[in-house]
Design an enzyme around this catalytic site. Structure first.
Site, short mmCIF file in Angstrom:
data_model
loop_
_atom_site.label_atom_id
_atom_site.label_comp_id
_atom_site.label_asym_id
_atom_site.label_seq_id
_atom_site.Cartn_x
_atom_site.Cartn_y
_atom_site.Cartn_z
N ASP A 32 -25.63 -102.92 2.31
CA ASP A 32 -25.97 -102.28 3.60
C ASP A 32 -26.39 -103.33 4.62
O ASP A 32 -27.32 -104.11 4.39
CB ASP A 32 -27.07 -101.25 3.39
N HIS A 41 -32.69 -86.66 -2.08
CA HIS A 41 -31.88 -87.87 -2.18
C HIS A 41 -30.48 -87.59 -2.70
O HIS A 41 -29.50 -88.21 -2.27
CB HIS A 41 -32.58 -88.95 -3.04
N ARG A 42 -30.36 -86.62 -3.60
CA ARG A 42 -29.02 -86.22 -4.06
C ARG A 42 -28.20 -85.67 -2.90
O ARG A 42 -27.03 -85.99 -2.73
CB ARG A 42 -29.12 -85.16 -5.17
N GLY A 72 -34.53 -98.73 -0.50
CA GLY A 72 -34.33 -97.62 -1.44
C GLY A 72 -34.60 -96.30 -0.74
O GLY A 72 -35.65 -96.09 -0.15
N GLY A 73 -33.62 -95.39 -0.82
CA GLY A 73 -33.74 -94.12 -0.12
C GLY A 73 -34.90 -93.26 -0.61
O GLY A 73 -35.64 -92.68 0.20
N ASP A 129 -25.16 -108.61 -0.72
CA ASP A 129 -25.87 -107.38 -0.38
C ASP A 129 -24.83 -106.40 0.18
O ASP A 129 -23.71 -106.81 0.53
CB ASP A 129 -26.94 -107.72 0.67
N ASN A 156 -22.47 -95.13 -3.82
CA ASN A 156 -22.27 -95.51 -2.42
C ASN A 156 -21.49 -96.83 -2.31
O ASN A 156 -20.68 -97.02 -1.41
CB ASN A 156 -23.62 -95.71 -1.72
N GLU A 195 -26.35 -98.41 8.17
CA GLU A 195 -27.65 -97.73 8.28
C GLU A 195 -27.70 -96.69 9.40
O GLU A 195 -27.98 -95.52 9.16
CB GLU A 195 -28.79 -98.75 8.43
N THR A 207 -29.76 -102.41 -3.10
CA THR A 207 -30.72 -101.37 -3.46
C THR A 207 -30.12 -99.98 -3.32
O THR A 207 -30.72 -99.00 -3.76
CB THR A 207 -32.00 -101.43 -2.60
N THR A 208 -28.95 -99.88 -2.71
CA THR A 208 -28.39 -98.54 -2.51
C THR A 208 -27.80 -98.00 -3.82
O THR A 208 -27.60 -98.72 -4.78
CB THR A 208 -27.35 -98.53 -1.37
C1 XBP Z 1 -30.27 -100.93 1.78
C2 XBP Z 1 -31.24 -99.92 1.35
C3 XBP Z 1 -30.78 -98.62 0.85
C4 XBP Z 1 -30.10 -97.77 1.88
C5 XBP Z 1 -30.07 -96.33 1.47
O1 XBP Z 1 -29.72 -101.53 0.65
O2 XBP Z 1 -32.42 -100.17 1.38
O3 XBP Z 1 -31.93 -97.93 0.40
O4 XBP Z 1 -30.78 -97.84 3.11
O5 XBP Z 1 -29.42 -96.16 0.24
P1 XBP Z 1 -29.08 -103.05 0.63
P2 XBP Z 1 -30.01 -95.19 -0.89
O6 XBP Z 1 -29.23 -103.68 1.98
O7 XBP Z 1 -29.86 -103.75 -0.46
O8 XBP Z 1 -27.63 -102.84 0.24
O9 XBP Z 1 -30.47 -93.95 -0.21
O10 XBP Z 1 -28.86 -94.96 -1.84
O11 XBP Z 1 -31.16 -95.93 -1.53
MG MG Z 2 -29.01 -105.17 3.53
#
Ligand code: XBP
Ligand code: MG
Length: 243
Positions: free
Chosen positions: A16, A87-88, A57-58, A14, A133, A23, A128-129
């Protein structure tokens, strides 16, 4: 540790919370900057953001927030366009923060990646990011070639459903073309753990600032940080060298 009985062939990370604490001081202020740029008086403080992390997901997170607090906007003709624009902009702010070097890797991450590589254990990412990124974080923390260390990088909208749905893990497993029993997922959160488990993967959890205290039942192990795993891999490397 998991898989003592079978050879470990790949680690699936993973991003983030697992590779870096992205975060609170990365994604959260980037969302807030995008809201301000659009003239919205929305602001996600640290505590509120912790609750919002229940939705991965943002874009999905913004939509969830609007449903909770400004539901009259949901039916608007231009609402989807607003989400995408926000989001962009959010992604641009996040990338700038990453490029500035303000988001270091968590302890043991670099060591784990290096040890796995020298043991011939393949590396993958299931996040999910947004894909940009992931590349930016790897580049800023490990150098420009780091993305190439990963055989598969699954991120963002490559699948329709985000964690805790297992879709991203299924996608990565298919690309890796390995049996799931030969792979170990590494996650920081309950929703990540649920996604990995639902894909049939063993999952090691390294809780992050926001996920500490969540229910990690079903994890193959819960470790404070990845230096525990890197030491285990280095030990294996020494055994290999002795034989
Ligand atoms: C964490 C998430 C992401 C980020 C934001 O992803 O849920 O949505 O918070 O990124 P993970 P985006 O722990 O699965 O890596 O805004 O690009 O979605
Ligand atoms: Mg995570």
């Amino acid at each position: 540790m998991a898989h003592a009985h079978r050879p470990l062939q790949a680690l699936i990370f993973d991003v983030d919370g697992t590779l870096a604490e992205t975060e609170k001081d990365g994604h959260r202020p980037a969302f807030n900057a995008a809201f301000a740029e659009q003239g919205l008086d929305w602001h996600w403080d640290e505590q509120h953001y912790g609750d919002l992390l229940a939705v991965a997901g943002g874009k999905e997170r913004i939509r969830h927030f609007v449903a909770q607090t400004h539901s009259e906007l949901l039916a608007g003709e231009h609402f989807d366009a607003l989400i995408h624009r926000l989001h962009r902009q959010k992604t641009a702010h996040y990338l700038a923060r990453v490029a500035a070097g303000s988001l270091p890797l968590r302890p043991g991450v670099a060591e784990t990646l290096r040890a796995a590589r020298s043991l011939g254990i393949r590396l993958a990412i299931a996040s999910t990011t947004t894909l940009d990124n992931v590349h930016a974080l790897l580049n800023a923390t490990l150098g420009p070639s780091a993305s190439s260390w990963f055989d598969v990088i699954g991120a963002g909208d490559v699948v329709a459903a985000k964690k805790p749905d297992p879709a991203i893990y299924h996608w990565v497993l298919q690309k890796l073309d390995l049996p799931k029993s030969a792979c170990l997922a590494i996650e920081d959160s309950r929703i990540g753990l649920l996604a990995a488990r639902a894909a049939g993967l063993a999952c090691l959890v390294t809780p992050s600032a926001y996920s500490a205290g969540q229910d990690f039942s079903g994890a193959a192990g819960v470790i404070e940080d990845l230096s525990v795993l890197s030491k285990n891999l280095v030990r294996r490397q020494k055994q290999v060298n002795q034989n």
